[in-house]
Design a protein around this motif. Structure first.
Motif, PDB file in Angstrom:
ATOM      1  N   ALA A 175       0.841  -1.210   0.000  1.00  0.00           N
ATOM      2  CA  ALA A 175       0.000   0.000   0.000  1.00  0.00           C
ATOM      3  C   ALA A 175       0.871   1.253   0.000  1.00  0.00           C
ATOM      4  O   ALA A 175       0.629   2.200  -0.769  1.00  0.00           O
ATOM      5  CB  ALA A 175      -0.915  -0.012   1.226  1.00  0.00           C
ATOM      6  N   LEU A 176       1.905   1.259   0.829  1.00  0.00           N
ATOM      7  CA  LEU A 176       2.767   2.440   0.933  1.00  0.00           C
ATOM      8  C   LEU A 176       3.644   2.599  -0.310  1.00  0.00           C
ATOM      9  O   LEU A 176       3.976   3.729  -0.700  1.00  0.00           O
ATOM     10  CB  LEU A 176       3.601   2.365   2.209  1.00  0.00           C
ATOM     11  CG  LEU A 176       2.751   2.502   3.481  1.00  0.00           C
ATOM     12  CD1 LEU A 176       3.537   2.102   4.722  1.00  0.00           C
ATOM     13  CD2 LEU A 176       2.224   3.941   3.615  1.00  0.00           C
ATOM     14  N   ARG A 177       3.990   1.488  -0.944  1.00  0.00           N
ATOM     15  CA  ARG A 177       4.698   1.595  -2.220  1.00  0.00           C
ATOM     16  C   ARG A 177       3.828   2.312  -3.260  1.00  0.00           C
ATOM     17  O   ARG A 177       4.324   3.149  -4.026  1.00  0.00           O
ATOM     18  CB  ARG A 177       5.083   0.200  -2.744  1.00  0.00           C
ATOM     19  CG  ARG A 177       6.293  -0.395  -2.053  1.00  0.00           C
ATOM     20  CD  ARG A 177       6.620  -1.795  -2.564  1.00  0.00           C
ATOM     21  NE  ARG A 177       7.848  -2.284  -1.974  1.00  0.00           N
ATOM     22  CZ  ARG A 177       9.056  -2.159  -2.523  1.00  0.00           C
ATOM     23  NH1 ARG A 177       9.186  -1.614  -3.721  1.00  0.00           N
ATOM     24  NH2 ARG A 177      10.127  -2.608  -1.901  1.00  0.00           N
ATOM     25  N   ALA A 178       2.545   1.986  -3.264  1.00  0.00           N
ATOM     26  CA  ALA A 178       1.642   2.676  -4.198  1.00  0.00           C
ATOM     27  C   ALA A 178       1.560   4.158  -3.836  1.00  0.00           C
ATOM     28  O   ALA A 178       1.592   5.033  -4.711  1.00  0.00           O
ATOM     29  CB  ALA A 178       0.252   2.031  -4.159  1.00  0.00           C
ATOM     30  N   HIS A 179       1.463   4.453  -2.544  1.00  0.00           N
ATOM     31  CA  HIS A 179       1.400   5.847  -2.096  1.00  0.00           C
ATOM     32  C   HIS A 179       2.612   6.649  -2.575  1.00  0.00           C
ATOM     33  O   HIS A 179       2.497   7.800  -3.000  1.00  0.00           O
ATOM     34  CB  HIS A 179       1.304   5.889  -0.576  1.00  0.00           C
ATOM     35  CG  HIS A 179       1.407   7.256   0.017  1.00  0.00           C
ATOM     36  ND1 HIS A 179       2.618   7.834   0.344  1.00  0.00           N
ATOM     37  CD2 HIS A 179       0.467   8.171   0.319  1.00  0.00           C
ATOM     38  CE1 HIS A 179       2.404   9.042   0.835  1.00  0.00           C
ATOM     39  NE2 HIS A 179       1.121   9.269   0.826  1.00  0.00           N
ATOM     40  N   ASP A 180       3.792   6.016  -2.506  1.00  0.00           N
ATOM     41  CA  ASP A 180       5.037   6.706  -2.865  1.00  0.00           C
ATOM     42  C   ASP A 180       5.290   6.731  -4.369  1.00  0.00           C
ATOM     43  O   ASP A 180       6.203   7.431  -4.820  1.00  0.00           O
ATOM     44  CB  ASP A 180       6.243   5.979  -2.238  1.00  0.00           C
ATOM     45  CG  ASP A 180       6.278   6.050  -0.725  1.00  0.00           C
ATOM     46  OD1 ASP A 180       5.494   6.825  -0.151  1.00  0.00           O
ATOM     47  OD2 ASP A 180       7.115   5.340  -0.131  1.00  0.00           O
ATOM     48  N   GLY A 181       4.561   5.910  -5.126  1.00  0.00           N
ATOM     49  CA  GLY A 181       4.884   5.744  -6.539  1.00  0.00           C
ATOM     50  C   GLY A 181       6.077   4.824  -6.754  1.00  0.00           C
ATOM     51  O   GLY A 181       6.749   4.907  -7.779  1.00  0.00           O
ATOM     52  N   ARG A 182       6.336   3.942  -5.782  1.00  0.00           N
ATOM     53  CA  ARG A 182       7.419   2.968  -5.950  1.00  0.00           C
ATOM     54  C   ARG A 182       6.917   1.734  -6.676  1.00  0.00           C
ATOM     55  O   ARG A 182       5.733   1.411  -6.629  1.00  0.00           O
ATOM     56  CB  ARG A 182       7.981   2.542  -4.579  1.00  0.00           C
ATOM     57  CG  ARG A 182       8.988   3.485  -3.994  1.00  0.00           C
ATOM     58  CD  ARG A 182       9.493   2.951  -2.658  1.00  0.00           C
ATOM     59  NE  ARG A 182       8.471   3.035  -1.620  1.00  0.00           N
ATOM     60  CZ  ARG A 182       8.404   2.226  -0.560  1.00  0.00           C
ATOM     61  NH1 ARG A 182       9.282   1.258  -0.409  1.00  0.00           N
ATOM     62  NH2 ARG A 182       7.453   2.375   0.339  1.00  0.00           N
ATOM     63  N   ARG A 183       7.835   1.009  -7.303  1.00  0.00           N
ATOM     64  CA  ARG A 183       7.524  -0.255  -7.949  1.00  0.00           C
ATOM     65  C   ARG A 183       6.959  -1.236  -6.930  1.00  0.00           C
ATOM     66  O   ARG A 183       7.344  -1.207  -5.764  1.00  0.00           O
ATOM     67  CB  ARG A 183       8.823  -0.819  -8.534  1.00  0.00           C
ATOM     68  CG  ARG A 183       8.624  -1.828  -9.617  1.00  0.00           C
ATOM     69  CD  ARG A 183       9.912  -2.023 -10.373  1.00  0.00           C
ATOM     70  NE  ARG A 183      10.963  -2.583  -9.503  1.00  0.00           N
ATOM     71  CZ  ARG A 183      12.098  -3.102  -9.977  1.00  0.00           C
ATOM     72  NH1 ARG A 183      12.328  -3.112 -11.280  1.00  0.00           N
ATOM     73  NH2 ARG A 183      12.997  -3.583  -9.154  1.00  0.00           N
ATOM     74  N   GLY A 184       6.048  -2.102  -7.336  1.00  0.00           N
ATOM     75  CA  GLY A 184       5.529  -3.128  -6.433  1.00  0.00           C
ATOM     76  C   GLY A 184       4.346  -2.666  -5.608  1.00  0.00           C
ATOM     77  O   GLY A 184       3.909  -3.379  -4.707  1.00  0.00           O
ATOM     78  N   GLY A 185       3.843  -1.477  -5.895  1.00  0.00           N
ATOM     79  CA  GLY A 185       2.726  -0.962  -5.115  1.00  0.00           C
ATOM     80  C   GLY A 185       1.388  -1.518  -5.580  1.00  0.00           C
ATOM     81  O   GLY A 185       1.249  -2.021  -6.700  1.00  0.00           O
ATOM     82  N   SER A 186       0.400  -1.438  -4.687  1.00  0.00           N
ATOM     83  CA  SER A 186      -0.951  -1.908  -4.996  1.00  0.00           C
ATOM     84  C   SER A 186      -1.942  -0.809  -4.644  1.00  0.00           C
ATOM     85  O   SER A 186      -2.110  -0.469  -3.470  1.00  0.00           O
ATOM     86  CB  SER A 186      -1.264  -3.177  -4.196  1.00  0.00           C
ATOM     87  OG  SER A 186      -2.671  -3.339  -4.076  1.00  0.00           O
ATOM     88  N   GLN A 187      -2.609  -0.288  -5.664  1.00  0.00           N
ATOM     89  CA  GLN A 187      -3.623   0.748  -5.432  1.00  0.00           C
ATOM     90  C   GLN A 187      -4.810   0.195  -4.633  1.00  0.00           C
ATOM     91  O   GLN A 187      -5.270   0.852  -3.695  1.00  0.00           O
ATOM     92  CB  GLN A 187      -4.069   1.341  -6.782  1.00  0.00           C
ATOM     93  CG  GLN A 187      -4.841   2.644  -6.671  1.00  0.00           C
ATOM     94  CD  GLN A 187      -4.024   3.770  -6.059  1.00  0.00           C
ATOM     95  OE1 GLN A 187      -2.824   3.885  -6.310  1.00  0.00           O
ATOM     96  NE2 GLN A 187      -4.651   4.608  -5.235  1.00  0.00           N
ATOM     97  N   PRO A 188      -5.295  -1.023  -4.949  1.00  0.00           N
ATOM     98  CA  PRO A 188      -6.390  -1.570  -4.116  1.00  0.00           C
ATOM     99  C   PRO A 188      -5.999  -1.700  -2.644  1.00  0.00           C
ATOM    100  O   PRO A 188      -6.803  -1.401  -1.755  1.00  0.00           O
ATOM    101  CB  PRO A 188      -6.649  -2.949  -4.748  1.00  0.00           C
ATOM    102  CG  PRO A 188      -6.167  -2.836  -6.151  1.00  0.00           C
ATOM    103  CD  PRO A 188      -5.018  -1.870  -6.118  1.00  0.00           C
ATOM    104  N   LEU A 189      -4.773  -2.144  -2.360  1.00  0.00           N
ATOM    105  CA  LEU A 189      -4.358  -2.270  -0.958  1.00  0.00           C
ATOM    106  C   LEU A 189      -4.194  -0.889  -0.318  1.00  0.00           C
ATOM    107  O   LEU A 189      -4.489  -0.711   0.866  1.00  0.00           O
ATOM    108  CB  LEU A 189      -3.060  -3.079  -0.845  1.00  0.00           C
ATOM    109  CG  LEU A 189      -3.222  -4.582  -1.082  1.00  0.00           C
ATOM    110  CD1 LEU A 189      -1.862  -5.289  -1.123  1.00  0.00           C
ATOM    111  CD2 LEU A 189      -4.100  -5.212   0.002  1.00  0.00           C
ATOM    112  N   LEU A 190      -3.761   0.098  -1.109  1.00  0.00           N
ATOM    113  CA  LEU A 190      -3.672   1.465  -0.567  1.00  0.00           C
ATOM    114  C   LEU A 190      -5.063   1.966  -0.184  1.00  0.00           C
ATOM    115  O   LEU A 190      -5.255   2.582   0.872  1.00  0.00           O
ATOM    116  CB  LEU A 190      -3.019   2.395  -1.598  1.00  0.00           C
ATOM    117  CG  LEU A 190      -2.924   3.873  -1.199  1.00  0.00           C
ATOM    118  CD1 LEU A 190      -2.150   4.050   0.107  1.00  0.00           C
ATOM    119  CD2 LEU A 190      -2.266   4.693  -2.322  1.00  0.00           C
TER     120      LEU A 190
END
Lengths: 343, 343
Positions: A175-190
């Protein structure tokens, strides 16, 4: 009033949610009375508090004897206590409880077991095999009936790979990877994290001051399971969790050839309530890593395992291996009855 | 006695190891006096303790003024305080310190910065680019001079991917995998863990009761680096750490095309003392994920960054973006001087 047909045995399951105590007639399967105290036994700087265990346990045992129609002359033949932390924090219990149980209940044989051992006995009885116990944490225990093998159970920072805390932590990282725009992020989990915990910048302050961080992390695991159908990142987390659990099972299974019908593996614990999103990849990984594994449904819970072990001690039919910290068996003077050291 | 040739500025760096304060003449580069207090500013339930910061800081500032030959009439034009936790725990400092610094030192402009911002200014000055600060934790900060972008820095449970705590934790997990006979274990790391922490079964009791768990984990990171030459598991951990750090750098770098000479990326922090075992895979990952990155050596440390920002405020030449929590700039009455909100 029941007629006493065999030795009376007492089983105990002590964990974070409290103490459960059951009395059974070893000769009559199913004749069992159970009492529950929702107070967990205290753990102090010297480990599990033996005095507190005694204070909680003895009145419950007496009450069970009375309720089931036994008078003061009926004594308990064997008692087995399974407790979380027994292996590492059980020195006080091993030193004090045998005499206390002998004095108060007339117990002749006492078993003090790690909760993983009572989970094993509950699930597979006295047969060889492997049991995975997966909840907030994760541990695997196996035996060929000569020694115990244990894998993982090292806690949320050092292992418990594939546990609820492990899955929840990985979900929050995604979730936090998606927040930061990092690779491996998940918008649904965010989106799920924001819905259940709040904005990203507030999550560290919610988590780090808590003393029950593993439980806080594990509480997010169902959100990962709920996203896994449509979100490849969440599905990937569960696939890696399945791999972690299967790796532990593989490490403790008796080798192929030890039993012609294969190695019985039982999956137990609250994490399995997640259902197919975890169980489908877990069964696939088990088949891949332990081709001789045969899944066996758990026969009973850890309290049933304590009773089963107590019945085996009362009737001198114990087949599971004893061990100094995992399954300590002694008489009321504290003298070891038998001990098999494992690797 | 030095002749005052330009505005006096004060820079402060506040972190876990204490407080460092430096006084400089903004017009004479290099004329700097520094004092260090090895007492960290307290953090309480309301965040960083503004009263404690004042108590430590003001006597050090007065002492610096006296030591450098300035008398009571010389006042400090601008003060910049960089502090760990400023973004999330800095409300008290932002509310109380501007007036205190105005009253005590005559400061006209005050900047309150996250330590990542002063690390950025120390490393790259006021140029666009990205700075990675990697020690026990890990954070990346980038700017195109219109807004800040931040990645990771979420702490040892939620992220800090590739940090010292991350590497040490992964190393201990690999050691315990070897102990258990699980896949992914490293015998050399198990030997190092046993040598520095003791037998496997004692490690959980050494780690979990500590309040400085990230530091305990990070202390094992050099062992992972030491094993990486001969142990593929340790090398794999550093390769994944390098990936985590590069992913954060990639998320904060201004896009290709923003500057014809590429994006300047500076790697800072104690983790880089690990040298080649980490730096070789890190540079390879950076090249792969951010092809327009150009590594720039850090010009100075976070204290130098505080001084540089204070000089820019004193001479009205600030180019780095202000931000409500990451770089709050105000006058002695606490009135914002300018604020650019980023995404």
């Amino acid at each position: 009033m029941p007629v006493v047909t065999g030795p009376l045995v007492l089983g105990v399951d002590s964990g974070g949610s409290g103490l459960r105590v059951a009395l059974a007639d070893a000769a009559v399967p199913g004749r069992t009375e159970t009492l529950t105290a929702r107070v967990p036994v205290r753990t102090g700087p010297d480990g599990i508090d033996a005095g507190h265990m005694r204070e909680l346990l003895l009145p419950m045992a007496r009450s069970l004897l009375e309720r089931s129609g036994h008078d003061g002359r009926d004594t308990v033949s064997a008692v087995v206590i399974g407790a979380a932390g027994m292996a590492t924090l059980g020195d006080g219990l091993r030193a004090e409880l045998p005499r206390a149980l002998g004095d108060a209940l007339g117990a002749r044989t006492i078993g003090l077991a790690a909760d993983a051992v009572t989970a094993y006995a509950g699930a597979l009885g006295q047969a060889p095999g492997a049991v995975v116990a997966a909840g907030t944490g994760m541990i695997a225990l196996g035996t060929d009936l000569t020694a115990w093998r244990r894998a993982d159970g090292w806690g949320h920072l050092l292992g418990d790979c594939g546990s609820g805390a492990w899955i929840g932590r990985a979900g929050l990282e995604a979730a936090l990877r998606a927040h930061d725009g990092r690779r491996g992020g998940s918008q649904p989990l965010l989106e799920r994290m924001t819905a259940v915990l709040g904005p990203a910048q507030e999550v560290p302050a919610l988590l780090y001051p808590r003393t029950d961080r593993p439980a806080v992390l594990a509480a997010f695991a169902p959100e990962v399971a709920a996203c896994a159908g449509a979100d490849p990142v969440a599905a990937g987390i569960l696939a890696r969790a399945a791999e972690g659990i299967a790796e532990s099972a593989a490490a403790v299974c008796p080798p192929a050839g030890a039993a012609p019908e294969g190695c019985r593996v039982s999956l137990t614990g609250g994490l399995l309530k997640m259902g197919d999103p975890l169980l489908v990849p877990l069964r696939a990984e088990l088949t891949r890593l332990v081709p001789h594994a045969v899944e066996a449904p758990a026969g009973g819970d850890p309290l049933a395992g304590s009773l089963l072990l107590a019945g085996a001690l009362a009737t001198d039919t114990l087949r599971l291996p004893t061990h100094p910290t995992m399954l300590h068996v002694c008489d009321a003077s504290g003298r070891n009855i038998r001990t098999v050291h494992d690797g």
